[in-house]
Design a protein around this motif. Sequence first.
Motif, PDB file in Angstrom:
ATOM      1  N   ILE A 113       0.829  -1.198   0.000  1.00 32.88           N
ATOM      2  CA  ILE A 113       0.000   0.000   0.000  1.00 32.88           C
ATOM      3  C   ILE A 113       0.870   1.257   0.000  1.00 32.88           C
ATOM      4  CG2 ILE A 113      -1.726   1.327   1.298  1.00 32.88           C
ATOM      5  CD1 ILE A 113      -2.820  -1.268   0.145  1.00 32.88           C
ATOM      6  N   GLU A 114       0.474   2.222  -0.829  1.00 34.20           N
ATOM      7  CA  GLU A 114       1.066   3.552  -0.783  1.00 34.20           C
ATOM      8  C   GLU A 114       0.017   4.495  -0.213  1.00 34.20           C
ATOM      9  OE1 GLU A 114       3.500   6.119  -3.981  1.00 34.20           O
ATOM     10  OE2 GLU A 114       1.324   6.141  -4.317  1.00 34.20           O
ATOM     11  N   MET A 115       0.383   5.206   0.868  1.00 32.10           N
ATOM     12  CA  MET A 115      -0.544   6.131   1.515  1.00 32.10           C
ATOM     13  C   MET A 115       0.095   7.511   1.600  1.00 32.10           C
ATOM     14  SD  MET A 115      -2.220   5.903   5.368  1.00 32.10           S
ATOM     15  CE  MET A 115      -3.351   4.565   4.955  1.00 32.10           C
ATOM     16  N   THR A 116      -0.644   8.516   1.128  1.00 35.64           N
ATOM     17  CA  THR A 116      -0.180   9.896   1.226  1.00 35.64           C
ATOM     18  C   THR A 116      -0.917  10.571   2.376  1.00 35.64           C
ATOM     19  OG1 THR A 116       0.232   9.995  -1.149  1.00 35.64           O
ATOM     20  CG2 THR A 116       0.104  12.083   0.022  1.00 35.64           C
ATOM     21  N   LEU A 117      -0.142  11.217   3.250  1.00 36.11           N
ATOM     22  CA  LEU A 117      -0.670  11.844   4.453  1.00 36.11           C
ATOM     23  C   LEU A 117      -0.354  13.326   4.450  1.00 36.11           C
ATOM     24  CD1 LEU A 117       0.799   9.100   6.774  1.00 36.11           C
ATOM     25  CD2 LEU A 117      -1.645   9.344   6.288  1.00 36.11           C
ATOM     26  N   MET A 118      -1.132  14.092   5.200  1.00 35.15           N
ATOM     27  CA  MET A 118      -0.933  15.528   5.294  1.00 35.15           C
ATOM     28  C   MET A 118      -0.554  15.921   6.717  1.00 35.15           C
ATOM     29  SD  MET A 118      -1.800  16.633   2.186  1.00 35.15           S
ATOM     30  CE  MET A 118      -2.159  18.366   2.430  1.00 35.15           C
ATOM     31  N   ASN A 119       0.572  16.617   6.855  1.00 35.87           N
ATOM     32  CA  ASN A 119       0.953  17.207   8.136  1.00 35.87           C
ATOM     33  C   ASN A 119       2.129  18.150   7.882  1.00 35.87           C
ATOM     34  OD1 ASN A 119       2.817  17.198  10.736  1.00 35.87           O
ATOM     35  ND2 ASN A 119       0.722  16.784  11.416  1.00 35.87           N
ATOM     36  N   GLU A 120       1.958  19.400   8.170  1.00 36.69           N
ATOM     37  CA  GLU A 120       2.984  20.406   7.856  1.00 36.69           C
ATOM     38  C   GLU A 120       4.271  20.164   8.631  1.00 36.69           C
ATOM     39  OE1 GLU A 120       3.622  25.285   7.808  1.00 36.69           O
ATOM     40  OE2 GLU A 120       1.756  24.402   8.593  1.00 36.69           O
ATOM     41  N   TYR A 121       4.160  19.867   9.919  1.00 36.69           N
ATOM     42  CA  TYR A 121       5.353  19.698  10.743  1.00 36.69           C
ATOM     43  C   TYR A 121       6.217  18.538  10.244  1.00 36.69           C
ATOM     44  CZ  TYR A 121       8.272  18.422  14.707  1.00 36.69           C
ATOM     45  OH  TYR A 121       9.348  18.082  15.499  1.00 36.69           O
ATOM     46  N   VAL A 122       5.610  17.388  10.020  1.00 42.14           N
ATOM     47  CA  VAL A 122       6.363  16.214   9.572  1.00 42.14           C
ATOM     48  C   VAL A 122       6.954  16.451   8.189  1.00 42.14           C
ATOM     49  CG1 VAL A 122       6.261  13.759   9.031  1.00 42.14           C
ATOM     50  CG2 VAL A 122       4.971  14.654  10.978  1.00 42.14           C
ATOM     51  N   ALA A 123       6.165  17.008   7.281  1.00 43.16           N
ATOM     52  CA  ALA A 123       6.633  17.232   5.919  1.00 43.16           C
ATOM     53  C   ALA A 123       7.840  18.152   5.867  1.00 43.16           C
ATOM     54  CB  ALA A 123       5.502  17.811   5.066  1.00 43.16           C
ATOM     55  N   LYS A 124       7.913  19.094   6.806  1.00 44.50           N
ATOM     56  CA  LYS A 124       8.985  20.084   6.776  1.00 44.50           C
ATOM     57  C   LYS A 124      10.194  19.693   7.624  1.00 44.50           C
ATOM     58  CE  LYS A 124       6.493  24.319   5.538  1.00 44.50           C
ATOM     59  NZ  LYS A 124       5.556  23.641   4.652  1.00 44.50           N
ATOM     60  N   THR A 125      10.063  18.714   8.502  1.00 43.06           N
ATOM     61  CA  THR A 125      11.169  18.391   9.413  1.00 43.06           C
ATOM     62  C   THR A 125      11.752  16.998   9.232  1.00 43.06           C
ATOM     63  OG1 THR A 125       9.658  17.619  11.162  1.00 43.06           O
ATOM     64  CG2 THR A 125      10.284  19.964  11.188  1.00 43.06           C
ATOM     65  N   ALA A 126      11.008  16.074   8.634  1.00 43.79           N
ATOM     66  CA  ALA A 126      11.488  14.693   8.500  1.00 43.79           C
ATOM     67  C   ALA A 126      12.690  14.620   7.567  1.00 43.79           C
ATOM     68  CB  ALA A 126      10.373  13.795   7.981  1.00 43.79           C
ATOM     69  N   ILE A 127      13.659  13.771   7.931  1.00 43.61           N
ATOM     70  CA  ILE A 127      14.817  13.531   7.083  1.00 43.61           C
ATOM     71  C   ILE A 127      14.801  12.067   6.644  1.00 43.61           C
ATOM     72  CG2 ILE A 127      16.177  15.318   8.234  1.00 43.61           C
ATOM     73  CD1 ILE A 127      17.675  13.108   9.706  1.00 43.61           C
ATOM     74  N   PRO A 128      15.454  11.741   5.527  1.00 39.42           N
ATOM     75  CA  PRO A 128      15.455  10.357   5.037  1.00 39.42           C
ATOM     76  C   PRO A 128      15.935   9.364   6.082  1.00 39.42           C
ATOM     77  CG  PRO A 128      16.306  11.815   3.356  1.00 39.42           C
ATOM     78  CD  PRO A 128      16.159  12.645   4.599  1.00 39.42           C
ATOM     79  N   GLY A 129      15.209   8.271   6.231  1.00 42.60           N
ATOM     80  CA  GLY A 129      15.560   7.239   7.193  1.00 42.60           C
ATOM     81  C   GLY A 129      14.721   7.264   8.451  1.00 42.60           C
ATOM     82  N   GLN A 130      14.012   8.364   8.702  1.00 44.98           N
ATOM     83  CA  GLN A 130      13.147   8.418   9.879  1.00 44.98           C
ATOM     84  C   GLN A 130      11.831   7.703   9.600  1.00 44.98           C
ATOM     85  OE1 GLN A 130      13.240  12.791  10.721  1.00 44.98           O
ATOM     86  NE2 GLN A 130      14.091  12.135  12.685  1.00 44.98           N
ATOM     87  N   PHE A 131      11.076   7.442  10.667  1.00 50.10           N
ATOM     88  CA  PHE A 131       9.813   6.720  10.522  1.00 50.10           C
ATOM     89  C   PHE A 131       8.708   7.388  11.326  1.00 50.10           C
ATOM     90  CE2 PHE A 131      11.955   4.898  14.206  1.00 50.10           C
ATOM     91  CZ  PHE A 131      10.945   4.709  15.125  1.00 50.10           C
ATOM     92  N   LEU A 132       7.483   6.959  11.065  1.00 45.65           N
ATOM     93  CA  LEU A 132       6.313   7.388  11.822  1.00 45.65           C
ATOM     94  C   LEU A 132       5.828   6.205  12.649  1.00 45.65           C
ATOM     95  CD1 LEU A 132       4.441   9.318   8.982  1.00 45.65           C
ATOM     96  CD2 LEU A 132       5.645  10.328  10.942  1.00 45.65           C
TER      97      LEU A 132
END
Length: 250
Positions: A20-39
Amino acid sequence: MKRKVELVVKSVHDIALETIEMTLMNEYVAKTAIPGQFLHLSIDGHTLRRPISIANTDDKNNEITILFKKVGDGTKQLAAHKPGMSIDALGPSGNGFSYDGNSNSVLLVGGGIGIPPLYNLGKTLRNEGINVTAVLGFQSKEYVFYESKFRELGKSYVVTNDGTYGHQGFVTSVMDQIEDFDTYYSCGPIQMLKAVTKLLHDHSGYISLEERMGCGVGACFACVIPTNNNGGYKKICKDGPVFTADEVIL
């Protein structure tokens, strides 16, 4: 910095068998997440959260993309979410991939659902002018995803265990075809990571570990891994999931 966030579902798609591919909306996560991190996602009726790697971010549109396999009741319930629904999460969580700025070319080696965080990394490095080569391993043709996206980043090899698509074998089966590179990054099952780190022992590398977690904040010791530092241990959820290739004992 990890914190509790509310993610709003924008879209949900099947992109491969059980994937499954899921697209989510959240300004904080989109602007601060770096490659390799997870939710670390909360699912109604389930005590433990589910750690899901971030496959892509779009800070202009405040979007985050995750990919996951439907392997149990929790992920099947997650896949049933509809656009507009909310998901409680902790994130961005964990330490992401490191890049020292000295590499001109990198190799990405991913297996199955360990591939998504490597796409986020590859896209970021390619935007910085780094040459990217990818080796993607799957069980069979039906499980292949994101091949075209990786080919947009650079030369890519697809390997399937049964040979139904691309090269037959494991990710290590095509390593003799790879041109020289400075650093490698790998994510996937432990056995794959063992084989990759053994084969590429003379290269600088980073590995990201897939692990079922408990609390996700380093309090419960459910995801510890031994290290090469005098017999000590590290917590994958807090100290990882990314480590240098020679830092932990697989």
